[in-house]
Design an enzyme around this catalytic site. Structure first.
Site, PDB file in Angstrom:
ATOM      1  N   GLU A  43       0.845  -1.194   0.000  1.00  0.00           N
ATOM      2  CA  GLU A  43       0.000   0.000   0.000  1.00  0.00           C
ATOM      3  C   GLU A  43       0.882   1.247   0.000  1.00  0.00           C
ATOM      4  O   GLU A  43       1.880   1.313   0.711  1.00  0.00           O
ATOM      5  CB  GLU A  43      -0.902   0.004   1.240  1.00  0.00           C
ATOM      6  CG  GLU A  43      -1.834   1.212   1.302  1.00  0.00           C
ATOM      7  CD  GLU A  43      -2.696   1.251   2.557  1.00  0.00           C
ATOM      8  OE1 GLU A  43      -3.749   1.882   2.532  1.00  0.00           O
ATOM      9  OE2 GLU A  43      -2.301   0.626   3.582  1.00  0.00           O
ATOM     10  N   LYS A 113      -9.818   2.004  -2.352  1.00  0.00           N
ATOM     11  CA  LYS A 113     -10.057   1.585  -0.970  1.00  0.00           C
ATOM     12  C   LYS A 113     -11.458   1.972  -0.543  1.00  0.00           C
ATOM     13  O   LYS A 113     -11.847   3.149  -0.576  1.00  0.00           O
ATOM     14  CB  LYS A 113      -9.015   2.237  -0.062  1.00  0.00           C
ATOM     15  CG  LYS A 113      -8.975   1.710   1.365  1.00  0.00           C
ATOM     16  CD  LYS A 113      -7.770   2.314   2.077  1.00  0.00           C
ATOM     17  CE  LYS A 113      -7.541   1.716   3.449  1.00  0.00           C
ATOM     18  NZ  LYS A 113      -6.314   2.264   4.075  1.00  0.00           N
ATOM     19  N   CYS A 154      -5.736  -2.807   2.705  1.00  0.00           N
ATOM     20  CA  CYS A 154      -5.492  -2.583   4.127  1.00  0.00           C
ATOM     21  C   CYS A 154      -6.749  -2.707   4.996  1.00  0.00           C
ATOM     22  O   CYS A 154      -7.199  -3.803   5.272  1.00  0.00           O
ATOM     23  CB  CYS A 154      -4.802  -1.230   4.327  1.00  0.00           C
ATOM     24  SG  CYS A 154      -3.960  -1.060   5.928  1.00  0.00           S
TER      25      CYS A 154
END
Length: 275
Positions: A43, A113, A154
């Site tokens: 990331e 995300k 994440c």
């Protein structure tokens, strides 16, 4: 092809985009030379993990020097590359976005995300991505020569509904480039990857930046591969490294036949679905 050689590039990200791209290039080239099929970056691999740096390092997809470099590397080395994530601008919005390149260097998937990292752990860490980032709203599953793969980033790994949606769409491997910190990482990183693998009887891959004590945000590292039985089959420590791991997708069918969780769901009583 059921066997895939993965390369998890746990790189040390610094406050220098050009240097980060050189490091990514070096690790990708090394991975390809060692016959990796699928190379994964962390990331925010071109950018320090902080809101002000997201703004400073942000790139428009059509003019991105980062994506151009990764595309060329995928084509030149005939490999799949999941380009961790970068700060991506579209109009006035800034996203945390992952791109998947195939062996020709073409983008075959793009994930923004979905769940922004807005937390406040008393006396330990506070971070609010939503101060500068916009959340994505698409579940991302891509077709590859190995079968379908799902992509999250994440904090997305903490939401089992997203993993289930990807698996119900056929994903055999769930990739989560991430950057857990020194508070949440030791407590939850391995547990979450084992859980998502166990819940969905799929492989889960997490690739993080190395720990850089000179940075304002301290990544836990510990890039990881977990199998459909919920076991860790490979894991790094906190230092910069490339982790090579071969996985066999035939394990998924075997585990799902022995312990048919997905078949035994009570679809007459509940479901996970997109609104």
């Amino acid at each position: 092809m059921t066997k895939i050689k993965l390369a998890l590039c746990q790189m040390n990200v610094i406050d220098d985009k050009e240097a980060n791209l050189k490091k990514a290039t070096s690790m990708i080239t090394d991975s390809a030379n060692k016959n990796a099929d699928f190379i994964v970056l962390p990331e925010m691999f071109n950018c320090p993990y902080s809101n002000d740096k997201f703004i400073e390092y942000g790139e428009n997809e059509d003019e991105s020097i980062t994506l151009k470099a990764i595309s060329e590397l995928a084509s030149e080395n005939n490999v799949y590359i999941l380009a961790g994530s970068i700060p991506e601008y579209e109009n006035d919005n800034l996203y945390n976005t992952s791109y998947l390149f195939d062996r020709t260097g073409s983008v075959i998937a793009k994930h923004r995300k979905m769940h922004l990292f807005d937390i406040d752990v008393k006396d330990k860490i506070s971070f609010k991505e939503s101060d500068v980032l916009t959340a994505g709203d698409n579940v991302t599953v891509a077709e590859t020569e190995f079968g379908k793969v799902g992509i999250g980033i994440c904090y997305d790994v903490r939401f089992p509904e997203l993993a289930r949606l990807m698996v119900e769409d056929g994903a055999l491997i769930l990739f989560y480039p991430g950057a857990f910190n020194m508070t949440t990482g030791p407590a939850h990183w391995e547990l979450l990857f084992r859980s998502r693998s166990l819940d969905n009887q799929a492989f889960c891959i997490g690739v993080a930046p190395a720990l850089n004590m000179d940075a304002s945000y301290h990544s836990y590292g510990h890039s990881i591969v977990t199998n459909p039985w919920g076991e860790v089959i490979s894991q790094a420590d906190e230092k910069e490294d490339i982790i090579f791991c071969e996985i066999d997708l035939s394990e998924i069918k075997k585990v799902r036949e022995e312990l048919p969780l997905l078949k035994n769901k009570r679809k007459d009583l509940y479901e996970v679905r997109l609104l």
